[in-house]
Write a protein that holds these residues in place. Structure first.
Motif, PDB file in Angstrom:
ATOM      1  N   CYS A 268      -1.104  11.371  22.178  1.00 26.84           N
ATOM      2  CA  CYS A 268      -1.790  10.455  21.271  1.00 26.84           C
ATOM      3  C   CYS A 268      -0.756   9.796  20.384  1.00 26.84           C
ATOM      4  O   CYS A 268      -0.018  10.472  19.677  1.00 26.84           O
ATOM      5  CB  CYS A 268      -2.806  11.209  20.412  1.00 26.84           C
ATOM      6  N   LEU A 269      -0.687   8.483  20.440  1.00 25.86           N
ATOM      7  CA  LEU A 269       0.260   7.732  19.626  1.00 25.86           C
ATOM      8  C   LEU A 269      -0.496   7.019  18.519  1.00 25.86           C
ATOM      9  O   LEU A 269      -1.609   6.546  18.727  1.00 25.86           O
ATOM     10  CB  LEU A 269       1.001   6.707  20.477  1.00 25.86           C
ATOM     11  N   GLY A 270       0.101   6.923  17.387  1.00 20.87           N
ATOM     12  CA  GLY A 270      -0.545   6.205  16.304  1.00 20.87           C
ATOM     13  C   GLY A 270       0.057   6.552  14.965  1.00 20.87           C
ATOM     14  O   GLY A 270       1.061   7.245  14.874  1.00 20.87           O
ATOM     15  N   LEU A 271      -0.557   6.054  13.949  1.00 20.14           N
ATOM     16  CA  LEU A 271      -0.121   6.282  12.582  1.00 20.14           C
ATOM     17  C   LEU A 271      -1.259   6.912  11.812  1.00 20.14           C
ATOM     18  O   LEU A 271      -2.417   6.569  12.016  1.00 20.14           O
ATOM     19  CB  LEU A 271       0.244   4.959  11.906  1.00 20.14           C
ATOM     20  N   THR A 272      -0.941   7.837  10.946  1.00 13.66           N
ATOM     21  CA  THR A 272      -1.954   8.427  10.086  1.00 13.66           C
ATOM     22  C   THR A 272      -1.812   7.809   8.709  1.00 13.66           C
ATOM     23  O   THR A 272      -0.796   7.976   8.051  1.00 13.66           O
ATOM     24  CB  THR A 272      -1.776   9.955  10.002  1.00 13.66           C
ATOM     25  N   VAL A 273      -2.803   7.058   8.329  1.00 12.59           N
ATOM     26  CA  VAL A 273      -2.789   6.399   7.022  1.00 12.59           C
ATOM     27  C   VAL A 273      -4.126   6.632   6.349  1.00 12.59           C
ATOM     28  O   VAL A 273      -5.106   7.007   6.983  1.00 12.59           O
ATOM     29  CB  VAL A 273      -2.511   4.883   7.140  1.00 12.59           C
ATOM     30  N   GLU A 274      -4.158   6.373   5.060  1.00  6.41           N
ATOM     31  CA  GLU A 274      -5.385   6.502   4.289  1.00  6.41           C
ATOM     32  C   GLU A 274      -5.564   5.232   3.486  1.00  6.41           C
ATOM     33  O   GLU A 274      -4.650   4.792   2.786  1.00  6.41           O
ATOM     34  CB  GLU A 274      -5.287   7.706   3.348  1.00  6.41           C
ATOM     35  N   GLU A 275      -6.741   4.617   3.598  1.00  6.65           N
ATOM     36  CA  GLU A 275      -7.039   3.454   2.772  1.00  6.65           C
ATOM     37  C   GLU A 275      -7.670   3.943   1.480  1.00  6.65           C
ATOM     38  O   GLU A 275      -8.685   4.634   1.493  1.00  6.65           O
ATOM     39  CB  GLU A 275      -7.977   2.482   3.478  1.00  6.65           C
ATOM     40  N   LEU A 276      -7.066   3.609   0.368  1.00  2.00           N
ATOM     41  CA  LEU A 276      -7.540   4.031  -0.943  1.00  2.00           C
ATOM     42  C   LEU A 276      -8.663   3.118  -1.424  1.00  2.00           C
ATOM     43  O   LEU A 276      -8.901   2.049  -0.865  1.00  2.00           O
ATOM     44  CB  LEU A 276      -6.374   4.038  -1.932  1.00  2.00           C
ATOM     45  N   ASP A 277      -9.368   3.546  -2.486  1.00  2.00           N
ATOM     46  CA  ASP A 277     -10.492   2.776  -3.017  1.00  2.00           C
ATOM     47  C   ASP A 277     -10.094   1.366  -3.432  1.00  2.00           C
ATOM     48  O   ASP A 277     -10.903   0.443  -3.357  1.00  2.00           O
ATOM     49  CB  ASP A 277     -11.130   3.498  -4.203  1.00  2.00           C
ATOM     50  N   ASP A 278      -8.846   1.177  -3.872  1.00  2.00           N
ATOM     51  CA  ASP A 278      -8.412  -0.151  -4.301  1.00  2.00           C
ATOM     52  C   ASP A 278      -7.964  -1.036  -3.139  1.00  2.00           C
ATOM     53  O   ASP A 278      -7.493  -2.144  -3.337  1.00  2.00           O
ATOM     54  CB  ASP A 278      -7.304  -0.052  -5.345  1.00  2.00           C
ATOM     55  N   GLY A 279      -8.103  -0.545  -1.897  1.00  2.00           N
ATOM     56  CA  GLY A 279      -7.741  -1.332  -0.720  1.00  2.00           C
ATOM     57  C   GLY A 279      -6.310  -1.151  -0.269  1.00  2.00           C
ATOM     58  O   GLY A 279      -5.913  -1.667   0.764  1.00  2.00           O
ATOM     59  N   SER A 280      -5.510  -0.422  -1.048  1.00  2.00           N
ATOM     60  CA  SER A 280      -4.129  -0.192  -0.642  1.00  2.00           C
ATOM     61  C   SER A 280      -4.071   0.931   0.391  1.00  2.00           C
ATOM     62  O   SER A 280      -5.017   1.706   0.550  1.00  2.00           O
ATOM     63  CB  SER A 280      -3.244   0.116  -1.843  1.00  2.00           C
ATOM     64  N   ILE A 281      -2.952   1.008   1.088  1.00  2.00           N
ATOM     65  CA  ILE A 281      -2.757   1.986   2.155  1.00  2.00           C
ATOM     66  C   ILE A 281      -1.710   2.997   1.713  1.00  2.00           C
ATOM     67  O   ILE A 281      -0.657   2.631   1.194  1.00  2.00           O
ATOM     68  CB  ILE A 281      -2.284   1.296   3.454  1.00  2.00           C
ATOM     69  N   ARG A 282      -1.990   4.300   1.922  1.00  2.00           N
ATOM     70  CA  ARG A 282      -1.035   5.351   1.599  1.00  2.00           C
ATOM     71  C   ARG A 282      -0.780   6.159   2.868  1.00  2.00           C
ATOM     72  O   ARG A 282      -1.672   6.389   3.659  1.00  2.00           O
ATOM     73  CB  ARG A 282      -1.596   6.261   0.514  1.00  2.00           C
ATOM     74  N   GLY A 283       0.467   6.589   3.043  1.00  2.00           N
ATOM     75  CA  GLY A 283       0.785   7.440   4.169  1.00  2.00           C
ATOM     76  C   GLY A 283       1.892   6.923   5.050  1.00  2.00           C
ATOM     77  O   GLY A 283       2.199   7.498   6.076  1.00  2.00           O
TER      78      GLY A 283
ATOM     79  N   GLN B 282       3.094   3.436  -0.880  1.00  2.00           N
ATOM     80  CA  GLN B 282       1.865   2.657  -0.878  1.00  2.00           C
ATOM     81  C   GLN B 282       2.172   1.223  -0.501  1.00  2.00           C
ATOM     82  O   GLN B 282       3.183   0.652  -0.896  1.00  2.00           O
ATOM     83  CB  GLN B 282       1.201   2.703  -2.249  1.00  2.00           C
ATOM     84  N   LEU B 283       1.281   0.642   0.294  1.00  2.00           N
ATOM     85  CA  LEU B 283       1.364  -0.760   0.656  1.00  2.00           C
ATOM     86  C   LEU B 283       0.154  -1.466   0.067  1.00  2.00           C
ATOM     87  O   LEU B 283      -0.924  -0.892   0.009  1.00  2.00           O
ATOM     88  CB  LEU B 283       1.337  -0.925   2.182  1.00  2.00           C
TER      89      LEU B 283
END
Length: 83
Positions: free
Chosen positions: A49-64, A68-69
């Motif tokens: 399984c290839l991919g990225l593990t990220v989390e979208e925060l409540d403010d719409g930014s991405i962490r992980g 933060q992006l």
């Protein structure tokens, strides 16, 4: 992938840094003999399984992804292939 129950697994330099037995187990595959193989070939079945593990925060930014992006820099599937 590593051969399940191989005699050299306890001293394998790639496997031993992984201390968690459950994490090690995710790398193990069973060797199965190929019927009627003149060279005693073995076959294994495994999933990658290839991919990225990220989390979208409540403010719409991405962490992980090393920090933060902002949402304008969020990765979408077409961009994943560029890594």
């Amino acid at each position: 992938m590593m051969a399940n129950e191989h005699a050299l697994n306890p001293t394998d330099g790639m496997l031993q840094p992984i201390r968690d037995p459950l994490a090690q187990e995710t790398l193990m595959v069973d060797n199965v003999s190929v019927p009627n193989s003149p060279i005693s070939a073995l076959v294994v079945n495994f999933d990658i399984c290839l991919g990225l593990t990220v989390e979208e925060l409540d403010d719409g930014s991405i962490r992980g992804l090393g920090g933060q992006l902002s949402s304008q820099h969020a990765l979408t599937p077409p961009e994943w292939g560029e890594f």
